[in-house]
Design a protein around this motif. Structure first.
Motif, PDB file in Angstrom:
ATOM      1  N   MET A   1       0.842  -1.179   0.000  1.00 22.70           N
ATOM      2  CA  MET A   1       0.000   0.000   0.000  1.00 22.70           C
ATOM      3  C   MET A   1       0.887   1.241   0.000  1.00 22.70           C
ATOM      4  SD  MET A   1      -2.839   1.261   2.813  1.00 22.70           S
ATOM      5  CE  MET A   1      -3.110  -0.388   3.284  1.00 22.70           C
ATOM      6  N   SER A   2       0.579   2.198  -0.857  1.00 22.31           N
ATOM      7  CA  SER A   2       1.400   3.403  -0.953  1.00 22.31           C
ATOM      8  C   SER A   2       1.097   4.349   0.204  1.00 22.31           C
ATOM      9  CB  SER A   2       1.151   4.113  -2.282  1.00 22.31           C
ATOM     10  OG  SER A   2      -0.088   4.778  -2.263  1.00 22.31           O
ATOM     11  N   ARG A   3       2.006   5.273   0.417  1.00 23.43           N
ATOM     12  CA  ARG A   3       1.846   6.260   1.493  1.00 23.43           C
ATOM     13  C   ARG A   3       0.574   7.096   1.282  1.00 23.43           C
ATOM     14  NH1 ARG A   3       5.214   8.444   5.323  1.00 23.43           N
ATOM     15  NH2 ARG A   3       4.866  10.598   5.868  1.00 23.43           N
ATOM     16  N   GLY A   4       0.291   7.446   0.020  1.00 22.66           N
ATOM     17  CA  GLY A   4      -0.911   8.229  -0.273  1.00 22.66           C
ATOM     18  C   GLY A   4      -2.182   7.470   0.051  1.00 22.66           C
ATOM     19  N   ASP A   5      -2.194   6.165  -0.260  1.00 21.65           N
ATOM     20  CA  ASP A   5      -3.367   5.343   0.074  1.00 21.65           C
ATOM     21  C   ASP A   5      -3.556   5.267   1.583  1.00 21.65           C
ATOM     22  OD1 ASP A   5      -3.848   4.825  -2.602  1.00 21.65           O
ATOM     23  OD2 ASP A   5      -2.805   2.889  -2.574  1.00 21.65           O
ATOM     24  N   ARG A   6      -2.443   5.122   2.298  1.00 21.06           N
ATOM     25  CA  ARG A   6      -2.508   5.036   3.761  1.00 21.06           C
ATOM     26  C   ARG A   6      -3.074   6.334   4.352  1.00 21.06           C
ATOM     27  NH1 ARG A   6       1.478   6.407   7.789  1.00 21.06           N
ATOM     28  NH2 ARG A   6       0.929   5.408   9.749  1.00 21.06           N
ATOM     29  N   MET A   7      -2.599   7.471   3.860  1.00 18.47           N
ATOM     30  CA  MET A   7      -3.081   8.754   4.383  1.00 18.47           C
ATOM     31  C   MET A   7      -4.555   8.971   4.046  1.00 18.47           C
ATOM     32  SD  MET A   7      -0.726   9.865   6.240  1.00 18.47           S
ATOM     33  CE  MET A   7      -1.536  11.378   6.685  1.00 18.47           C
ATOM     34  N   ARG A   8      -4.978   8.545   2.858  1.00 19.35           N
ATOM     35  CA  ARG A   8      -6.402   8.664   2.512  1.00 19.35           C
ATOM     36  C   ARG A   8      -7.252   7.831   3.471  1.00 19.35           C
ATOM     37  NH1 ARG A   8      -4.470   9.547  -2.524  1.00 19.35           N
ATOM     38  NH2 ARG A   8      -4.191   7.368  -3.126  1.00 19.35           N
TER      39      ARG A   8
ATOM     40  N   VAL B   1      -6.404   6.893   6.563  1.00 22.39           N
ATOM     41  CA  VAL B   1      -6.356   7.545   7.881  1.00 22.39           C
ATOM     42  C   VAL B   1      -7.322   8.724   7.911  1.00 22.39           C
ATOM     43  CG1 VAL B   1      -4.895   8.953   9.402  1.00 22.39           C
ATOM     44  CG2 VAL B   1      -4.020   6.804   8.473  1.00 22.39           C
ATOM     45  N   ASN B   2      -7.278   9.565   6.888  1.00 18.87           N
ATOM     46  CA  ASN B   2      -8.161  10.736   6.831  1.00 18.87           C
ATOM     47  C   ASN B   2      -9.630  10.334   6.820  1.00 18.87           C
ATOM     48  OD1 ASN B   2      -6.009  12.552   6.834  1.00 18.87           O
ATOM     49  ND2 ASN B   2      -5.920  12.651   4.610  1.00 18.87           N
ATOM     50  N   SER B   3      -9.957   9.324   6.056  1.00 21.32           N
ATOM     51  CA  SER B   3     -11.340   8.857   5.969  1.00 21.32           C
ATOM     52  C   SER B   3     -11.824   8.298   7.309  1.00 21.32           C
ATOM     53  CB  SER B   3     -11.461   7.795   4.874  1.00 21.32           C
ATOM     54  OG  SER B   3     -12.749   7.265   4.837  1.00 21.32           O
ATOM     55  N   THR B   4     -10.985   7.504   7.951  1.00 15.20           N
ATOM     56  CA  THR B   4     -11.340   6.918   9.243  1.00 15.20           C
ATOM     57  C   THR B   4     -11.520   8.006  10.292  1.00 15.20           C
ATOM     58  OG1 THR B   4     -10.133   4.903   8.686  1.00 15.20           O
ATOM     59  CG2 THR B   4     -10.601   5.277  11.012  1.00 15.20           C
ATOM     60  N   LEU B   5     -10.602   8.965  10.310  1.00 13.28           N
ATOM     61  CA  LEU B   5     -10.721  10.074  11.263  1.00 13.28           C
ATOM     62  C   LEU B   5     -11.976  10.901  11.001  1.00 13.28           C
ATOM     63  CD1 LEU B   5      -7.028  11.331  11.540  1.00 13.28           C
ATOM     64  CD2 LEU B   5      -8.415  10.315  13.357  1.00 13.28           C
ATOM     65  N   LYS B   6     -12.261  11.155   9.736  1.00 12.23           N
ATOM     66  CA  LYS B   6     -13.450  11.950   9.380  1.00 12.23           C
ATOM     67  C   LYS B   6     -14.713  11.307   9.931  1.00 12.23           C
ATOM     68  CE  LYS B   6     -16.235  13.386   5.482  1.00 12.23           C
ATOM     69  NZ  LYS B   6     -16.517  13.131   4.087  1.00 12.23           N
ATOM     70  N   GLU B   7     -14.857   9.998   9.723  1.00 11.90           N
ATOM     71  CA  GLU B   7     -16.047   9.291  10.213  1.00 11.90           C
ATOM     72  C   GLU B   7     -16.135   9.350  11.729  1.00 11.90           C
ATOM     73  OE1 GLU B   7     -16.335   5.312   8.665  1.00 11.90           O
ATOM     74  OE2 GLU B   7     -15.799   5.988   6.656  1.00 11.90           O
ATOM     75  N   ALA B   8     -15.032   9.077  12.412  1.00 12.89           N
ATOM     76  CA  ALA B   8     -15.041   9.066  13.872  1.00 12.89           C
ATOM     77  C   ALA B   8     -15.317  10.453  14.439  1.00 12.89           C
ATOM     78  CB  ALA B   8     -13.715   8.530  14.395  1.00 12.89           C
ATOM     79  N   ILE B   9     -14.675  11.471  13.880  1.00 14.17           N
ATOM     80  CA  ILE B   9     -14.875  12.837  14.363  1.00 14.17           C
ATOM     81  C   ILE B   9     -16.315  13.265  14.134  1.00 14.17           C
ATOM     82  CG2 ILE B   9     -14.250  15.254  13.967  1.00 14.17           C
ATOM     83  CD1 ILE B   9     -11.369  14.149  13.333  1.00 14.17           C
ATOM     84  N   ALA B  10     -16.863  12.954  12.971  1.00 17.07           N
ATOM     85  CA  ALA B  10     -18.256  13.324  12.669  1.00 17.07           C
ATOM     86  C   ALA B  10     -19.225  12.720  13.681  1.00 17.07           C
ATOM     87  CB  ALA B  10     -18.620  12.891  11.252  1.00 17.07           C
ATOM     88  N   GLU B  11     -18.996  11.470  14.057  1.00 15.34           N
ATOM     89  CA  GLU B  11     -19.863  10.829  15.059  1.00 15.34           C
ATOM     90  C   GLU B  11     -19.795  11.566  16.388  1.00 15.34           C
ATOM     91  OE1 GLU B  11     -19.159   6.645  15.592  1.00 15.34           O
ATOM     92  OE2 GLU B  11     -19.160   6.292  13.422  1.00 15.34           O
ATOM     93  N   HIS B  12     -18.595  11.933  16.808  1.00 15.97           N
ATOM     94  CA  HIS B  12     -18.440  12.601  18.102  1.00 15.97           C
ATOM     95  C   HIS B  12     -18.948  14.037  18.069  1.00 15.97           C
ATOM     96  CE1 HIS B  12     -16.565   9.203  20.018  1.00 15.97           C
ATOM     97  NE2 HIS B  12     -15.793   9.063  18.959  1.00 15.97           N
TER      98      HIS B  12
ATOM     99  N   THR C   1     -16.583  17.879   6.546  1.00 14.66           N
ATOM    100  CA  THR C   1     -16.437  17.673   5.108  1.00 14.66           C
ATOM    101  C   THR C   1     -15.118  17.020   4.716  1.00 14.66           C
ATOM    102  OG1 THR C   1     -15.569  19.914   4.836  1.00 14.66           O
ATOM    103  CG2 THR C   1     -17.956  19.610   4.560  1.00 14.66           C
ATOM    104  N   GLY C   2     -14.137  17.064   5.599  1.00 19.66           N
ATOM    105  CA  GLY C   2     -12.864  16.447   5.259  1.00 19.66           C
ATOM    106  C   GLY C   2     -11.866  16.549   6.391  1.00 19.66           C
ATOM    107  N   VAL C   3     -10.831  15.732   6.296  1.00 16.36           N
ATOM    108  CA  VAL C   3      -9.734  15.752   7.257  1.00 16.36           C
ATOM    109  C   VAL C   3      -8.437  15.653   6.469  1.00 16.36           C
ATOM    110  CG1 VAL C   3      -8.619  14.531   9.172  1.00 16.36           C
ATOM    111  CG2 VAL C   3     -11.111  14.679   9.089  1.00 16.36           C
ATOM    112  N   ASP C   4      -7.482  16.473   6.838  1.00 12.91           N
ATOM    113  CA  ASP C   4      -6.164  16.441   6.214  1.00 12.91           C
ATOM    114  C   ASP C   4      -5.138  16.271   7.329  1.00 12.91           C
ATOM    115  OD1 ASP C   4      -4.109  16.589   4.395  1.00 12.91           O
ATOM    116  OD2 ASP C   4      -4.200  18.778   4.200  1.00 12.91           O
ATOM    117  N   THR C   5      -4.573  15.074   7.423  1.00 13.28           N
ATOM    118  CA  THR C   5      -3.641  14.745   8.492  1.00 13.28           C
ATOM    119  C   THR C   5      -2.207  14.958   8.024  1.00 13.28           C
ATOM    120  OG1 THR C   5      -5.201  13.058   9.212  1.00 13.28           O
ATOM    121  CG2 THR C   5      -3.005  12.945  10.146  1.00 13.28           C
TER     122      THR C   5
END
Length: 123
Positions: A1-8, A10-21, A36-40
């Protein structure tokens, strides 16, 4: 898995979790907020969390204040929920892309109306 895929991911997972909280927050200053988005950052120390809110500039400012004051609480909850080496510090920022898109759509609509009026005038 490339670094860009990993960051996407991570960002997606954080976005979902943050939105719930954020949805669970009971702060009266908080308007109808959408994450609307997360940029880690690559080192996972900081995550910029973009949000939009329905309403006025004052609603936007009060929602930002509410999110900023709840950032450490949200960070703690997200850290307990998601296994990461570091739970990033959350920085909230208003997502202006939605307003920009609406402004561009309004300009395009005006241009179409002017073109239609010019065609009617030529007939």
């Amino acid at each position: 898995m490339s670094r860009g895929d990993r960051m996407r991911r991570v960002n997606s997972t954080l976005k979902e979790a943050i939105a719930e909280h954020v949805a669970d927050l009971k702060d009266p200053r908080l308007g109808f907020v959408t994450i609307t988005g997360v940029d880690t950052a690559p080192d996972l120390r900081v995550a910029r969390v973009y949000f939009s809110v329905l309403g006025t500039t004052e609603d936007r400012a009060s929602s930002l204040a509410a999110l900023t004051s709840a950032a450490s609480k949200i960070r703690t909850e997200v850290g307990q929920e998601i296994r990461m080496k570091f739970t990033p510090r959350l920085e909230f920022a208003f997502d202006e892309s939605i307003e920009r898109g609406a402004h561009i759509a309004a300009i395009l609509h005006d241009i179409e109306e002017e073109a239609a009026s010019a065609e009617d005038a030529d007939d």
